[in-house]
Structures are given as C-alpha cells and as structure tokens.
Scaffold this active site. Structure first.
Site, PDB file in Angstrom:
ATOM      1  N   SER A 184       0.775  -1.230   0.000  1.00 35.61           N
ATOM      2  CA  SER A 184       0.000   0.000   0.000  1.00 35.61           C
ATOM      3  C   SER A 184       0.811   1.287   0.000  1.00 35.61           C
ATOM      4  CB  SER A 184      -0.979  -0.012   1.174  1.00 35.61           C
ATOM      5  OG  SER A 184      -0.268  -0.074   2.377  1.00 35.61           O
ATOM      6  N   HIS A 212      -6.675  -3.818   0.162  1.00 36.17           N
ATOM      7  CA  HIS A 212      -6.658  -2.634  -0.713  1.00 36.17           C
ATOM      8  C   HIS A 212      -7.137  -2.938  -2.133  1.00 36.17           C
ATOM      9  CE1 HIS A 212      -4.878   0.721   1.535  1.00 36.17           C
ATOM     10  NE2 HIS A 212      -4.164  -0.178   2.179  1.00 36.17           N
ATOM     11  N   LYS A 243     -12.379  -0.364   4.187  1.00 33.55           N
ATOM     12  CA  LYS A 243     -11.830   0.432   3.078  1.00 33.55           C
ATOM     13  C   LYS A 243     -12.907   0.567   1.995  1.00 33.55           C
ATOM     14  CE  LYS A 243      -7.055  -0.255   4.373  1.00 33.55           C
ATOM     15  NZ  LYS A 243      -6.266  -1.404   4.823  1.00 33.55           N
TER      16      LYS A 243
HETATM   17  C1  LIG Z   1      -5.909  -1.985   6.202  1.00 34.06           C
HETATM   18  C2  LIG Z   1      -5.304  -3.325   6.155  1.00 34.06           C
HETATM   19  C3  LIG Z   1      -5.521  -4.262   7.177  1.00 34.06           C
HETATM   20  C4  LIG Z   1      -6.263  -3.911   8.441  1.00 34.06           C
HETATM   21  O1  LIG Z   1      -7.624  -3.862   8.237  1.00 34.06           O
HETATM   22  P1  LIG Z   1      -8.584  -3.553   9.470  1.00 34.06           P
HETATM   23  O2  LIG Z   1      -9.890  -4.128   9.089  1.00 34.06           O
HETATM   24  O3  LIG Z   1      -8.611  -2.066   9.640  1.00 34.06           O
HETATM   25  O4  LIG Z   1      -7.996  -4.234  10.660  1.00 34.06           O
HETATM   26  C5  LIG Z   1      -5.002  -5.521   7.017  1.00 34.06           C
HETATM   27  N1  LIG Z   1      -4.271  -5.854   5.945  1.00 34.06           N
HETATM   28  C6  LIG Z   1      -4.017  -4.973   4.958  1.00 34.06           C
HETATM   29  C7  LIG Z   1      -3.221  -5.396   3.776  1.00 34.06           C
HETATM   30  C8  LIG Z   1      -4.519  -3.685   5.039  1.00 34.06           C
HETATM   31  O5  LIG Z   1      -4.255  -2.813   4.069  1.00 34.06           O
END
Ligand SMILES: *Cc1c(COP(=O)(O)O)cnc(C)c1O
Length: 398
Positions: A184, A212, A243
């Site tokens: 990311s 993502h 997200k």
């Molecule tokens: C944002 C993200 C997470 C965490 O997600 P949450 O639901 O906020 O705990 C885990 N893995 C990746 C690759 C992320 O980008």
C-alpha cells in the site's frame, strides 16, 4: 516500583521519537469522511488520504441500511458468535461476501487485523510452512507469530526468492504462500499470477490479504486475484470492510467450505470476541451490494487516479506508484522535505499523508495520496495546483 517511573520511561521514549522527527499527529475531524473534510482547526480540506475508494463511507444507502438495522437488531448481541451472537444479518453478509468474492463461504471478524490474527495458527502446525512476502501487512506478520508453522520470508514480490523458499519448504506437510494483494505504500500489485504458478508447481496453498484490492480491482471489483486472472487459484482471501467495502470496520476470511468451517470452530478471534455489530454488518452488506454492481463508481475511481497521476507526472514529480491502483505516491526521499510538503499542502487546503522513517526506510520518504470515486474533477485540479505550488517552493519540481 516507584510510582511514576514507568510513565517517565515512556515519556523519555516519546521524546526520543519526537527528536528523531517521528511525530504521529492525529488530525481530529469535525465531519464525516468525504471528498472534503472539516478539520478541528475549522479548516476545510480536500481529502486525499482515505481508503474510501468508492465513497461508501458516508453513502446514503449504507446509512439508511445502518439505521434500519439499528432499529431491527439493536446495538449488538452481547455475545460471541457461537454462544448466542449470530443474527441473520451476519449470515446474510457472509454469504453475500462469499458470492461476491467467488468463494464457498466467508466468516466475519471485528477487523482484518483479527482475521489475519486468527488464520494461520488455526490452520497450520509445526509440520507445515508458511512462505510470506517480506512486506506483508503487520497483521499477517503478527498472525504468523502465533502460528507454529515454519515461516520463510521472500523479498517483496520476488518470485525467484519465493521459489527458493518453496524448495526449502519441500519437506513440510503443507505449504501456504501468504501475500498482500496490494502493497500500500506505492499501490504495487503483487505478482499473483507467478505466485499461483509456483503454488501449483510446489503444491502450496495461496492466501491473499486483499484489503486494498477488494471492491475496486478487476472487471467485477472482485479484487487483485481477478485483476491478475487467478481468482480461482487463490485458496484463501482475507480483507477489510473498512476500506472500499464500506468504511466502517470489520474484516473477513473467505475460502472453501472446509476451510471456513474449520475456522468457525478453531479461529480464536472469531470464537472469543464479540460478533461484528449488526449495524456495521448491515452497512457492509449495503456496501458490498453497491460495490458488486458498481461498474460506474470503479470507472470514475480509475479515471480520477489517471487524471491525478498524469497531472503530477506532467508537472515533473517523481511518481513511484503503479498505474493499476488508485494509490498515487510521490517519491520525495528526504524525510523533512516530505513533512514540509504535507504541511504546505494542508495550508493550501489539501490533506495528504507523508510517509517517512520508520514507516519506510530512511531516505525513501513519500507523499501518498489515494483517489476516490467521489472526488470531483475540480477538486483534483485544485489539488494539482497546490502540489505544483508547494513542489516549486520546496525545489521538488522546476
Ligand atoms: C488496512 C489493512 C488491514 C487492516 O484492516 P482492518 O480491518 O482495519 O484491521 C489488514 N491488511 C491490509 C493489507 C490492510 O491494508
């Protein structure tokens, strides 16, 4: 211990971080998430740093679904799933997610962090091996710490190194390759096609954390595996509902029937933590519905990303991100310059994130922006002008 000694110890450590220039300042927002946000200073800013890719974090359909769910299901269940914490809305979301992602079944967690925390240890033991990308998210790293399987790490996206690790893990009972779909910082797509080919050659399972990617990549928004043409070959998907697929919170694991059934019985964050709040399940269900049919939102998202990326490039900035993902990142290198750039942009009414050491290695500072389908063209054009102004002042562009 003398009272206060421990607090003093922490204060010293915080001061040391600050003197190294590591400042984690949280901006307090006075508004809902959107293409613009209201900061506590009273300032409005164009927001270029949320994971709100499809703009669903404050979408009227999602909010309506949430309100109805609050009336119908209450605040929550005051229970874990297997005692008396499963409501119909949880089952609906699980089957909708599974169908959207093209898997047999799915299970919900409070976060993707929890999903990754509860995955490896439940599935694999001492006789097994997990081969993981060195740049995987912290939650997968922590999940692996809890797991007794041997962990081999391959250099980020490096298929040769992955193959070497698979060779080394040949004698293991089961092998699982674990990678994020998207890395990311620069929005880099994992080489999933190559990963899946090697998995076949070495008889390994493949797990992708597509936090993502889900909702925004691939012709149907099914994520990075779909984009890479390997949706059927990825065995386990994890992801977030925080997200593109909603923006509230929550996470999931999707996979075949046996894997999900086993995890329901053995995955500790699933078993021993309260069910996702029904309001959030309903919001997420509405979001998945929108994402599943929303060809137009995805088209707008990627058009915005192309507009912004090309604008920065033609202004002379050093853009480090890939062309495939709505993360648009600038290479700045110097940590202090990156911070000054973010500060200057905020003064100009544009909110972006500066990444510096220790988030990225020293000397590889970045400004990361993330596009959303809800950004208006004028907002992005205003932001581009601000980038040019600040970039010239800081000597980043001529
Ligand atoms: C944002 C993200 C997470 C965490 O997600 P949450 O639901 O906020 O705990 C885990 N893995 C990746 C690759 C992320 O980008």
């Amino acid at each position: 211990m003398i009272p206060g000694t421990f607090s003093a110890h922490l204060e010293n450590r915080i001061a040391a971080m600050q003197s190294e220039g590591i400042v984690n300042r949280e901006h307090v927002l006075q508004s809902a998430q959107g293409s613009q946000i209201l900061l506590s200073s009273g300032k409005r800013a164009i927001n270029l740093c949320a994971n709100n890719y499809l703009g669903l974090a404050n979408h009227p359909d999602a909010i309506r679904a949430g309100k109805e769910a609050l009336e119908k299901w209450g605040a929550g269940v005051a229970s874990v799933r297997f005692i008396c914490g499963t409501q119909e809305i949880h089952k609906q979301l699980e089957s909708r997610l599974a169908a959207f992602l093209g898997k047999d079944d799915a299970l919900l967690y409070s976060s993707c962090f929890d999903a990754n925390g509860g995955l490896f240890e439940a599935l694999l033991g001492e006789e097994d091996a997990v081969i993981s990308d060195a740049r995987n998210h912290a939650s997968s790293v922590d999940g692996l710490r809890l797991c007794k399987a041997k962990n081999l790490r391959y250099a980020n996206g490096d298929l040769k190194d992955l193959e070497k690790c698979l060779e080394e893990a040949k004698s293991a009972r089961f092998r699982l390759i674990s990678t994020d779909g998207i890395f990311s910082v620069d929005g880099i797509v994992a080489p999933l096609k190559g990963v899946c080919e090697l998995a076949e050659k070495y008889d390994a399972l493949v797990m992708v954390d597509d936090s993502h990617g889900a909702g925004i990549l691939g012709p149907n928004g099914r994520g990075t595996p779909e984009l890479c043409g390997v949706a059927d070959r990825v065995d386990i998907l994890t992801g977030t509902l925080g997200k593109a697929l909603g923006g509230a919170s929550g996470g999931y694991i999707a996979g075949n029937k046996q894997i999900v059934e086993w995890l329901r019985r053995r995955s500790r964050p699933y078993l021993y933590s309260n069910a996702v709040a029904p309001v959030i399940a309903a919001i997420s269900l509405a979001a998945v519905e929108i994402a599943a049919k929303s060809v137009e939102l995805r088209a707008r998202l990627h058009a915005n990303a192309a507009l912004f990326r090309n604008g920065l490039k033609s202004a002379g900035f050093d853009v480090s991100s890939s062309e495939q993902h709505p993360i648009v990142t600038l290479r700045i290198e110097n940590d202090t310059v990156a911070k000054s750039m973010a500060d200057r942009l905020l003064e100009e009414g544009v909110y972006v994130m500066a990444f510096s050491h220790p988030v990225v290695p020293k000397g590889q500072a970045r400004i990361r922006t993330q596009m959303s389908a809800i950004h208006q063209r004028e907002e992005l054009e205003t932001a581009l002008l601000a980038f040019q102004k600040a970039g010239r002042e800081l000597g980043l562009i001529p």
